[in-house]
Design a protein around this motif. Structure first.
Motif, PDB file in Angstrom:
ATOM      1  N   ALA A 113       9.869  -5.438  -7.774  1.00 30.68           N
ATOM      2  CA  ALA A 113      10.446  -4.213  -7.207  1.00 30.68           C
ATOM      3  C   ALA A 113      10.253  -4.181  -5.696  1.00 30.68           C
ATOM      4  N   ALA A 114       9.088  -4.651  -5.235  1.00 25.21           N
ATOM      5  CA  ALA A 114       8.822  -4.690  -3.792  1.00 25.21           C
ATOM      6  C   ALA A 114       9.758  -5.672  -3.081  1.00 25.21           C
ATOM      7  N   LEU A 115       9.991  -6.830  -3.700  1.00 23.03           N
ATOM      8  CA  LEU A 115      10.902  -7.816  -3.111  1.00 23.03           C
ATOM      9  C   LEU A 115      12.325  -7.268  -3.025  1.00 23.03           C
ATOM     10  N   VAL A 116      12.757  -6.580  -4.069  1.00 29.67           N
ATOM     11  CA  VAL A 116      14.107  -5.986  -4.074  1.00 29.67           C
ATOM     12  C   VAL A 116      14.234  -4.946  -2.971  1.00 29.67           C
ATOM     13  N   GLN A 117      13.212  -4.087  -2.848  1.00 29.69           N
ATOM     14  CA  GLN A 117      13.257  -3.046  -1.814  1.00 29.69           C
ATOM     15  C   GLN A 117      13.234  -3.651  -0.419  1.00 29.69           C
ATOM     16  N   MET A 118      12.440  -4.698  -0.237  1.00 30.70           N
ATOM     17  CA  MET A 118      12.396  -5.361   1.070  1.00 30.70           C
ATOM     18  C   MET A 118      13.744  -6.005   1.389  1.00 30.70           C
ATOM     19  N   ALA A 153       6.049 -10.029   7.236  1.00 31.88           N
ATOM     20  CA  ALA A 153       6.001  -9.218   6.020  1.00 31.88           C
ATOM     21  C   ALA A 153       6.725  -9.908   4.868  1.00 31.88           C
ATOM     22  N   ALA A 154       7.893 -10.495   5.161  1.00 32.02           N
ATOM     23  CA  ALA A 154       8.679 -11.149   4.114  1.00 32.02           C
ATOM     24  C   ALA A 154       7.962 -12.381   3.572  1.00 32.02           C
ATOM     25  N   ILE A 155       7.422 -13.218   4.467  1.00 31.41           N
ATOM     26  CA  ILE A 155       6.715 -14.429   4.025  1.00 31.41           C
ATOM     27  C   ILE A 155       5.463 -14.042   3.240  1.00 31.41           C
ATOM     28  N   GLY A 156       4.719 -13.049   3.737  1.00 30.46           N
ATOM     29  CA  GLY A 156       3.506 -12.618   3.053  1.00 30.46           C
ATOM     30  C   GLY A 156       3.780 -12.108   1.651  1.00 30.46           C
ATOM     31  N   LEU A 157       4.845 -11.303   1.509  1.00 25.91           N
ATOM     32  CA  LEU A 157       5.178 -10.765   0.188  1.00 25.91           C
ATOM     33  C   LEU A 157       5.651 -11.864  -0.757  1.00 25.91           C
ATOM     34  N   VAL A 158       6.413 -12.824  -0.254  1.00 24.13           N
ATOM     35  CA  VAL A 158       6.873 -13.945  -1.092  1.00 24.13           C
ATOM     36  C   VAL A 158       5.675 -14.760  -1.569  1.00 24.13           C
ATOM     37  N   LEU A 159       4.703 -15.017  -0.684  1.00 22.60           N
ATOM     38  CA  LEU A 159       3.516 -15.782  -1.075  1.00 22.60           C
ATOM     39  C   LEU A 159       2.714 -15.036  -2.142  1.00 22.60           C
ATOM     40  N   LEU A 202       2.848  -3.685   2.009  1.00 21.67           N
ATOM     41  CA  LEU A 202       4.064  -3.007   2.465  1.00 21.67           C
ATOM     42  C   LEU A 202       3.765  -1.854   3.416  1.00 21.67           C
ATOM     43  N   ALA A 203       2.534  -1.316   3.357  1.00 20.92           N
ATOM     44  CA  ALA A 203       2.193  -0.128   4.147  1.00 20.92           C
ATOM     45  C   ALA A 203       2.376  -0.356   5.643  1.00 20.92           C
ATOM     46  N   GLU A 204       2.100  -1.576   6.118  1.00 21.91           N
ATOM     47  CA  GLU A 204       2.229  -1.869   7.543  1.00 21.91           C
ATOM     48  C   GLU A 204       3.387  -2.816   7.821  1.00 21.91           C
ATOM     49  N   ALA A 205       4.352  -2.860   6.908  1.00 20.73           N
ATOM     50  CA  ALA A 205       5.562  -3.667   7.101  1.00 20.73           C
ATOM     51  C   ALA A 205       6.649  -2.800   7.739  1.00 20.73           C
ATOM     52  N   PRO A 206       7.478  -3.354   8.612  1.00 25.71           N
ATOM     53  CA  PRO A 206       8.549  -2.583   9.253  1.00 25.71           C
ATOM     54  C   PRO A 206       9.480  -1.943   8.221  1.00 25.71           C
TER      55      PRO A 206
END
Length: 337
Positions: A113-118, A153-159, A202-206
Motif C-alpha cells: 500500500a505504501a509503494l502504491v501511494q508513493m 525515499a523511493a529506494i529506501g522503501l523498495v529495499l 514515509l513520515a519524513e518522505a516528500p
C-alpha cells in the motif's frame, strides 16, 4: 437565603456559563492532542529499545549471577532457548513460533500500500488523501517535514519492501520450524515493528506531510549505492544462512524437526547467528540510503539492540548445549561480539 448560599449559587452559575461558553475538551480531543505531542511511532521504538536492552541484559548477564524469576525468563526467551521451568500463567499467553509468518503477511500488505501511494505521489503527481495525512499526523507528528529526497525515499522503501517480501517467502518455503512457542508480546512487537518502520520511513518522505513538493527525482548518489550494496549483501547472507539452518531438518523426519543441531558452513563458521548480522546489514543499508532521515535512526537502533540481545542468547545456548562448539565463533559481529 444566607450569605454562604448566595456565594455558592453565584459560583455554580458562573461555572455553568463558563463551561457552556468555552466548551470543555472531549476525551477524544485530549487523546488526539497527546498523540500529536508524543510522536507515537518514535515513542514505541524508544520504548522497545529501552525494554529490550534492559531485559536482554538481565537474561544474558545478570541471570548468571542473580537468579531471576521464572516467569520473567519464560516471557523473554523463546524457541530452543525457552526457559526450562514453565510458569502456567505465562504459558497461557504463548503461541506457536511458526506464526512468525503472520508478521510478513501483514507487513507485505502495508508496504505494498505504501509503494502504491508513493507511486501515485511521485509518478502521477496525485495529492496525499486527507485521511492519510491525518493518520500520519496522529502516528508521527503534524510538524513533520521532508528530510530526504524523492530518490532516497523511493529506494529506501523498495529495499524495505524487498526485505519484507523475501522474509515472507523464507518463512513459508524455506525455514522449518519446530513446535516451539513464543510469548504473545513477541508477536505484538513483530507486527508493530514492521508497521512502525513503514510509517516512520514515509513520515519524513516528500509529499507525505500533505504539502506541495517537487516530484522530480534527483540523481543517484554514492550513499544510495553504498546502502544498496549493504542491504543486498544482507539479503544474500540471510537467505543462505536460513537455508543452512533449514537443511539441518530437511528430509529427516519429524524427530529431526524437533531436534536442534549445530549449524556449519557459510558464515556459521564465524558466527552463531549470521542471519541476525544480515538483518542489521539490511537496516543499516537503508539508513545509508535515507541518510538525513532522523526517524529511521530509531528503527535501526531498535533492530541492532534486538538482534544483538537475541544473538547473545543463541550464542550462550549453543555453547552450553554443544561441548565441542567452536571457540572462535562470535555471536553476531565477526571477530568482535
Amino acid at each position: 437565603m444566607t450569605l454562604r448560599t448566595r456565594i455558592s449559587s453565584h459560583i455554580c452559575c458562573f461555572t455553568f456559563h463558563w463551561i457552556k461558553k468555552e466548551k470543555m475538551p472531549s476525551l477524544w480531543d485530549t487523546l488526539l492532542s497527546a498523540a500529536y505531542e508524543w510522536n507515537l511511532c518514535r515513542f514505541m521504538f524508544v520504548f522497545y529499545i529501552v525494554v529490550i536492552s534492559l531485559g536482554g541484559t538481565g537474561v544474558n548477564f545478570v541471570a548468571a549471577v542473580v537468579p531471576l524469576p521464572d516467569f520473567f525468563l519464560q516471557a523473554f526467551k523463546f524457541g530452543k532457548m525457552a526457559h526450562g521451568r514453565a510458569n502456567w500463567f505465562i504459558s497461557l499467553f504463548e503461541i506457536p513460533k511458526r506464526w512468525f509468518y503472520h508478521f510478513y503477511v501483514v507487513a507485505s500488505v502495508a508496504v505494498t500500500a505504501a509503494l502504491v501511494q508513493m507511486g501515485l505521489l511521485y509518478i502521477q503527481g496525485s495529492a496525499l488523501p486527507t485521511w492519510e495525512k491525518s493518520l500520519f499526523d496522529v502516528l508521527t507528528s503534524p510538524e513533520r517535514k521532508p528530510a530526504v529526497t524523492n530518490t532516497s525515499a523511493a529506494i529506501g522503501l523498495v529495499l524495505l519492501a524487498l526485505q519484507i517480501y523475501r522474509r515472507l517467502y523464507e518463512n513459508l518455503f524455506v525455514s522449518i520450524f519446530s513446535s516451539g512457542h513464543i510469548n504473545i508480546l513477541h508477536y505484538i512487537v513483530g507486527h508493530t515493528h514492521y508497521l512502525g518502520a513503514v510509517t516512520l520511513l514515509l513520515a519524513e518522505a516528500p509529499g507525505f506531510d500533505g504539502q506541495r513538493f517537487d516530484a522530480t527525482f534527483t540523481s543517484v548518489e554514492m550513499h544510495h549505492v553504498l546502502g544498496c550494496i549493504l542491504s543486498l549483501a544482507g539479503y544474500v547472507l540471510q537467505f543462505s544462512s536460513l537455508s543452512i539452518l533449514a537443511s539441518l531438518r530437511k528430509n529427516s523426519g519429524k524427530a529431526a524437526i524437533e531436534k536442534h543441531m549445530m549449524p556449519r558452513g557459510g558464515m556459521f563458521d564465524l558466527l552463531s547467528c549470521p542471519h541476525m548480522f544480515a538483518e542489521v546489514l539490511v537496516y543499516v543499508g537503508i539508513m545509508f540510503v535515507l541518510w538525513n532521515h532522523t526517524e529511521w535512526l530509531f528503527v535501526t537502533t531498535w533492530v541492532i539492540c534486538n538482534q544483538v540481545q537475541v544473538a547473545v542468547m543463541n550464542h550462550s545456548w549453543y555453547r552450553e548445549t554443544f561441548k565441542d562448539y567452536p571457540l572462535k565463533r562470535k555471536a553476531i559481529f565477526p571477530f568482535l561480539l
